[in-house]
Every structure is written in structure tokens, then in C-alpha cells.
Write a protein that holds these residues in place. Structure first.
Motif, PDB file in Angstrom:
ATOM      1  N   ALA A  18      -3.661  40.552  39.949  1.00 12.54           N
ATOM      2  CA  ALA A  18      -2.489  39.681  39.241  1.00 12.54           C
ATOM      3  C   ALA A  18      -3.107  38.115  39.215  1.00 12.54           C
ATOM      4  CB  ALA A  18      -1.420  39.682  40.206  1.00 12.54           C
ATOM      5  N   ALA A  19      -3.837  37.595  40.333  1.00  7.94           N
ATOM      6  CA  ALA A  19      -4.221  36.428  40.383  1.00  7.94           C
ATOM      7  C   ALA A  19      -5.543  36.336  39.059  1.00  7.94           C
ATOM      8  CB  ALA A  19      -5.118  36.075  41.657  1.00  7.94           C
ATOM      9  N   PHE A  20      -6.183  37.385  39.012  1.00  7.05           N
ATOM     10  CA  PHE A  20      -7.409  37.391  38.247  1.00  7.05           C
ATOM     11  C   PHE A  20      -6.755  37.182  36.663  1.00  7.05           C
ATOM     12  CE2 PHE A  20     -10.229  39.661  34.881  1.00  7.05           C
ATOM     13  CZ  PHE A  20     -11.260  38.813  35.311  1.00  7.05           C
ATOM     14  N   VAL A  21      -5.491  38.205  36.410  1.00  6.80           N
ATOM     15  CA  VAL A  21      -5.133  38.089  34.958  1.00  6.80           C
ATOM     16  C   VAL A  21      -4.327  36.818  34.710  1.00  6.80           C
ATOM     17  CG1 VAL A  21      -3.220  38.845  33.741  1.00  6.80           C
ATOM     18  CG2 VAL A  21      -4.753  40.616  35.101  1.00  6.80           C
ATOM     19  N   VAL A  22      -3.686  36.173  35.802  1.00  5.54           N
ATOM     20  CA  VAL A  22      -3.000  34.861  35.603  1.00  5.54           C
ATOM     21  C   VAL A  22      -4.378  33.683  35.218  1.00  5.54           C
ATOM     22  CG1 VAL A  22      -2.018  33.021  36.785  1.00  5.54           C
ATOM     23  CG2 VAL A  22      -1.206  35.138  37.014  1.00  5.54           C
ATOM     24  N   LEU A  23      -5.352  33.872  35.820  1.00  4.65           N
ATOM     25  CA  LEU A  23      -6.441  32.844  35.568  1.00  4.65           C
ATOM     26  C   LEU A  23      -7.042  32.949  34.158  1.00  4.65           C
ATOM     27  CD1 LEU A  23      -8.487  32.860  38.956  1.00  4.65           C
ATOM     28  CD2 LEU A  23      -7.021  30.783  38.095  1.00  4.65           C
ATOM     29  N   ILE A  24      -7.033  34.444  33.784  1.00  5.78           N
ATOM     30  CA  ILE A  24      -7.611  34.428  32.454  1.00  5.78           C
ATOM     31  C   ILE A  24      -6.585  34.085  31.281  1.00  5.78           C
ATOM     32  CG2 ILE A  24      -8.171  36.245  30.577  1.00  5.78           C
ATOM     33  CD1 ILE A  24     -10.412  35.627  32.673  1.00  5.78           C
ATOM     34  N   VAL A  25      -5.339  34.242  31.757  1.00  5.12           N
ATOM     35  CA  VAL A  25      -4.041  33.801  30.544  1.00  5.12           C
ATOM     36  C   VAL A  25      -4.319  32.486  30.542  1.00  5.12           C
ATOM     37  CG1 VAL A  25      -1.789  33.665  30.301  1.00  5.12           C
ATOM     38  CG2 VAL A  25      -2.920  35.974  31.088  1.00  5.12           C
ATOM     39  N   LEU A  26      -4.330  31.421  31.668  1.00  6.82           N
ATOM     40  CA  LEU A  26      -4.464  30.120  31.529  1.00  6.82           C
ATOM     41  C   LEU A  26      -5.893  29.701  31.076  1.00  6.82           C
ATOM     42  CD1 LEU A  26      -2.785  29.309  35.137  1.00  6.82           C
ATOM     43  CD2 LEU A  26      -1.741  29.298  33.031  1.00  6.82           C
ATOM     44  N   TRP A  27      -6.889  30.078  31.188  1.00  7.44           N
ATOM     45  CA  TRP A  27      -8.101  30.007  30.813  1.00  7.44           C
ATOM     46  C   TRP A  27      -8.394  29.880  29.182  1.00  7.44           C
ATOM     47  CZ3 TRP A  27     -12.261  32.215  27.963  1.00  7.44           C
ATOM     48  CH2 TRP A  27     -13.266  31.351  27.968  1.00  7.44           C
ATOM     49  N   VAL A  28      -7.782  31.006  28.586  1.00  6.47           N
ATOM     50  CA  VAL A  28      -7.861  31.131  27.122  1.00  6.47           C
ATOM     51  C   VAL A  28      -7.433  29.964  26.459  1.00  6.47           C
ATOM     52  CG1 VAL A  28      -7.385  32.464  25.305  1.00  6.47           C
ATOM     53  CG2 VAL A  28      -8.138  33.539  27.254  1.00  6.47           C
ATOM     54  N   PRO A  29      -6.241  29.393  26.529  1.00  2.48           N
ATOM     55  CA  PRO A  29      -5.628  28.504  25.751  1.00  2.48           C
ATOM     56  C   PRO A  29      -6.061  27.224  26.046  1.00  2.48           C
ATOM     57  CG  PRO A  29      -3.919  28.924  27.262  1.00  2.48           C
ATOM     58  CD  PRO A  29      -5.191  29.725  27.510  1.00  2.48           C
TER      59      PRO A  29
END
Length: 234
Positions: A24-35
Motif C-alpha cells: 500500500a505504501a509503494f502504491v501511494v508513493l507511485i500515485v503521488l509521484w506521477v502528477p
């Protein structure tokens, strides 16, 4: 003589929760990194992927859990998209408020299509849904409604101008998206797609975990047995 090491991870155990939290932490980081860090092209690709992710989760309810073949979900996706686009470009509505309207219109069309399809299944159901997918592109190009759908060229997002007089990005007076007006609106579309995916996931998960979800699985496994057990097949 060498010994093999066996590791058992029990569902709901400490190791299982650690893996879940790390994922979950990895997914959140990716979601925040993209935009914030990615290029515009990558943001566009991620937004498109999120849109298809929401469509796939909803389609999985009918195909995966109920075992019914459907080929017409692209029409429902298009109905929602055109409803939102027409509301925004023609009447100046906020995308935040046109999305629920798009859900409602697609739902009503789905109910109307389901009425003649209640007593068929298998390849016959696939043909009915396929006809919907084939009719929709021709319908939006119909000359009598071309003034609304813009025909084959479609509705261009550039035709809608974001301005200070139109608080499109605000949520009850609060703008969490940053200074996007008149600049790069791709992050806004990305966050809208993220919100839709989260919403669709919660709805699908609620359906799967409910009595309706168990009924869908029963229909998939054996429709006759499901009917005998009191499941309303329609």
C-alpha cells in the motif's frame, strides 16, 4: 544433506499485514509521484490506465463473478464520457458534478438494455451487448444529434476554457489541486481518475462481499442450482 526452508504466510497474520502495508505504501508513493515528477506524456498514460482500470473492475462483476459474457461495456463508458463532456462544454458545469450525472445516465441505459436480456445468456447475451457496442458509435454520429455530440470529430476539451469565473477545480470553495487554471490541467484529470478508481473499487468490493456477490458466484458456478437455492437469476 541440505534442508529446504519453508516459509508459510498465513492470511491475516503479522507477515501478511506487513506485506499489505508495504504494498500500500509503494502504491501511494507511485500515485503521488506521477502528477508531481513525471512528464506530461506519462501523466496522460497513467490517466488512461486508470480509466481502463475502473472499466475493467466494473466489467469483472459481470464476466468474472457472474460468468456472463458482455461485449457492450464500452458503450456505457462512452455514455458516461459524453454526458460529462456535454455538461462541461455546453452548459459550463463542473466535472465534479457531471460525473454523478454520467453514472446515472449510464445506469438508466443499462437498465433499459437489461430488460430484453434478462432471459438469455451465453453467446446470445454476448450478441445483445455487442449490438449495443456497435450502435453507440453510430448513434453519436447521427446527423440529428450532431449538434450535441459534434459527430465523428467528437468533443474537444480545448473548447472548454478554464477561467477564474468558472471554479471548476474547487471543492466547496477549496482548491486542493494547486495553481492549475490556464496552465497544465493534466494533473487535475489524473486526480479525477484516481478518485473514480477508488470509488469504483469500493463499490465493487462492497458488491462482492455482500449477498449479491455470493449470488453472482452461485450463478457462475451453476445457474440451475442457484435458482433452486432462491437466487433471482434476472
Amino acid at each position: 544433506m541440505s534442508r529446504k526452508l519453508h516459509v508459510t504466510i498465513r492470511s491475516g497474520g503479522p507477515a501478511s499485514w506487513v506485506i499489505r502495508l508495504l504494498t500500500a505504501a509503494f502504491v501511494v508513493l507511485i500515485v503521488l509521484w506521477v502528477p508531481t515528477r513525471a512528464s506530461d506524456s506519462l501523466i496522460d498514460t497513467a490517466t488512461t490506465a486508470l480509466v481502463w482500470m475502473a472499466a475493467a473492475m466494473s466489467l469483472n462483476l459481470l464476466v468474472g463473478y457472474a460468468g456472463q459474457l458482455s461485449l457492450g461495456h464500452s458503450a456505457f463508458l462512452g455514455i458516461g464520457v459524453y454526458t460529462t463532456a456535454i455538461g462541461v462544454t455546453r452548459w459550463g458545469w463542473s466535472p465534479l458534478w457531471t460525473m454523478p450525472v454520467g453514472f446515472a445516465v449510464a445506469f438508466v441505459v443499462g437498465v433499459l438494455v437489461s430488460l430484453p436480456a434478462l432471459r438469455i445468456k451465453g453467446v446470445y447475451l454476448a450478441l445483445v451487448t455487442l449490438s449495443l457496442a456497435l450502435v453507440f458509435p453510430q448513434f453519436i454520429k447521427w446527423p440529428k444529434i450532431e449538434w450535441l455530440t459534434k459527430g465523428a470529430s467528437g468533443i474537444d476539451q480545448v473548447s472548454y476554457k478554464f477561467s477564474k469565473d468558472n471554479p471548476t477545480f474547487e471543492l466547496f470553495g477549496w482548491n486542493p489541486w494547486g495553481n492549475l487554471r490556464g496552465q497544465n490541467v493534466k494533473p487535475f484529470y489524473y486526480w479525477m481518475a484516481v478518485l473514480v478508481v477508488v470509488f469504483v473499487y469500493l463499490v465493487c468490493r462492497g458488491v462482492v462481499k455482500s449477498r449479491m456477490g455470493r449470488s453472482l458466484v452461485a450463478i457462475r458456478d451453476n445457474s440451475t442450482a442457484a435458482a433452486v437455492m432462491g437466487v433471482n437469476l434476472a
